[in-house]
Motif scaffolding. Structure first.
Motif, PDB file in Angstrom:
ATOM      1  N   UNK A 194       0.851  -1.197   0.000  1.00  0.00           N
ATOM      2  CA  UNK A 194       0.000   0.000   0.000  1.00  0.00           C
ATOM      3  C   UNK A 194       0.883   1.242   0.000  1.00  0.00           C
ATOM      4  N   UNK A 195       1.907   1.254   0.844  1.00  0.00           N
ATOM      5  CA  UNK A 195       2.818   2.396   0.914  1.00  0.00           C
ATOM      6  C   UNK A 195       3.547   2.622  -0.406  1.00  0.00           C
ATOM      7  N   UNK A 196       3.854   1.541  -1.119  1.00  0.00           N
ATOM      8  CA  UNK A 196       4.535   1.665  -2.407  1.00  0.00           C
ATOM      9  C   UNK A 196       3.661   2.445  -3.391  1.00  0.00           C
ATOM     10  N   UNK A 240       5.567  10.485  -6.152  1.00  0.00           N
ATOM     11  CA  UNK A 240       6.743  10.692  -6.991  1.00  0.00           C
ATOM     12  C   UNK A 240       6.465  10.662  -8.486  1.00  0.00           C
ATOM     13  N   UNK A 241       5.473   9.908  -8.916  1.00  0.00           N
ATOM     14  CA  UNK A 241       5.209   9.759 -10.354  1.00  0.00           C
ATOM     15  C   UNK A 241       4.040  10.598 -10.841  1.00  0.00           C
ATOM     16  N   UNK A 242       3.431  11.310  -9.950  1.00  0.00           N
ATOM     17  CA  UNK A 242       2.289  12.144 -10.328  1.00  0.00           C
ATOM     18  C   UNK A 242       0.989  11.488  -9.940  1.00  0.00           C
ATOM     19  N   UNK A 243      -0.060  12.283 -10.008  1.00  0.00           N
ATOM     20  CA  UNK A 243      -1.386  11.787  -9.646  1.00  0.00           C
ATOM     21  C   UNK A 243      -1.910  10.982 -10.828  1.00  0.00           C
ATOM     22  N   UNK A 244      -1.697   9.673 -10.755  1.00  0.00           N
ATOM     23  CA  UNK A 244      -2.062   8.753 -11.838  1.00  0.00           C
ATOM     24  C   UNK A 244      -3.210   7.880 -11.343  1.00  0.00           C
ATOM     25  N   UNK A 245      -4.296   7.855 -12.104  1.00  0.00           N
ATOM     26  CA  UNK A 245      -5.509   7.145 -11.695  1.00  0.00           C
ATOM     27  C   UNK A 245      -5.267   5.669 -11.421  1.00  0.00           C
ATOM     28  N   UNK A 278       3.570   6.044  -2.406  1.00  0.00           N
ATOM     29  CA  UNK A 278       4.852   6.648  -2.794  1.00  0.00           C
ATOM     30  C   UNK A 278       4.870   6.939  -4.301  1.00  0.00           C
ATOM     31  N   UNK A 279       4.335   6.032  -5.106  1.00  0.00           N
ATOM     32  CA  UNK A 279       4.262   6.256  -6.553  1.00  0.00           C
ATOM     33  C   UNK A 279       3.384   7.471  -6.877  1.00  0.00           C
ATOM     34  N   UNK A 280       2.289   7.628  -6.142  1.00  0.00           N
ATOM     35  CA  UNK A 280       1.423   8.794  -6.357  1.00  0.00           C
ATOM     36  C   UNK A 280       2.197  10.074  -6.047  1.00  0.00           C
TER      37      UNK A 280
END
Length: 172
Positions: free
Chosen positions: A9-11, A18-23, A14-16
């Motif tokens: 869940x934390x990964x 660092x990688x942007x708000x991706x659906x 973290x992606x949200x």
């Protein structure tokens, strides 16, 4: 779904960040919270704790304008660049001016909010009601100007209203 760890869940959170708000990252969190239409409570609780309570900067925050006429949006400009130079925007204006990716992320979040309280998850009800007050949800559902341009978003809020305020304790 029983083998989902906090680190997984934390990964995605973290992606949200660092990688942007991706659906699709939010959609993954939604998938963890139900299995064959049934709520997976443990995952609902953990996602609510880690994503809703511990990462408020990754959400847009909705409230009424001081005159009570419009639904306004606030968000952290670091994660939502549309807010650079703006404290808040009217919801319809924000939806019209934000990027398509951010709009899809917002829709994914709305779906996640619904999924987090689906199955009468009382433990998650208060944090979601704090994030989405009834009066604001109702205003979005009833806003005819918003319907004209963003009917899908309004429809999603009907699901939120149902799971968060209608089909929820103490209602039968």
């Amino acid at each position: 779904l029983d083998m989902v760890t906090d680190d997984m869940i934390k990964m995605f959170i973290r992606l949200i960040r660092t990688s942007g708000r991706v659906a699709r990252f939010v959609e993954f969190l939604s998938v963890l919270c139900s299995n064959e239409g049934k709520a997976v409570r443990n995952n609902q609780w953990r996602v609510c704790q880690m994503f809703i309570l511990e990462a408020p900067e990754l959400h847009v925050h909705l409230h009424h304008s001081p005159d009570g006429e419009k639904v306004m949006v606030r968000a952290d400009a670091q994660y939502f660049p549309t807010f650079v130079g703006h404290d808040e925007l009217e919801l319809g204006v924000w939806l019209d001016t934000t990027t398509a990716q951010t709009g899809e992320y917002f829709k994914g979040c709305i779906e996640l909010y619904h999924v987090l309280v689906a199955g009468r998850n009382v433990k998650n009800t208060q944090p979601l009601q704090d994030l989405l007050p009834y009066e604001v949800v109702l205003a979005i559902i009833c806003d005819e100007k918003l319907h004209a341009r963003h009917l899908g978003t309004c429809t999603q809020f009907v699901n939120v209203a149902n799971s968060l305020y209608v089909d929820n304790e103490p209602h039968v």
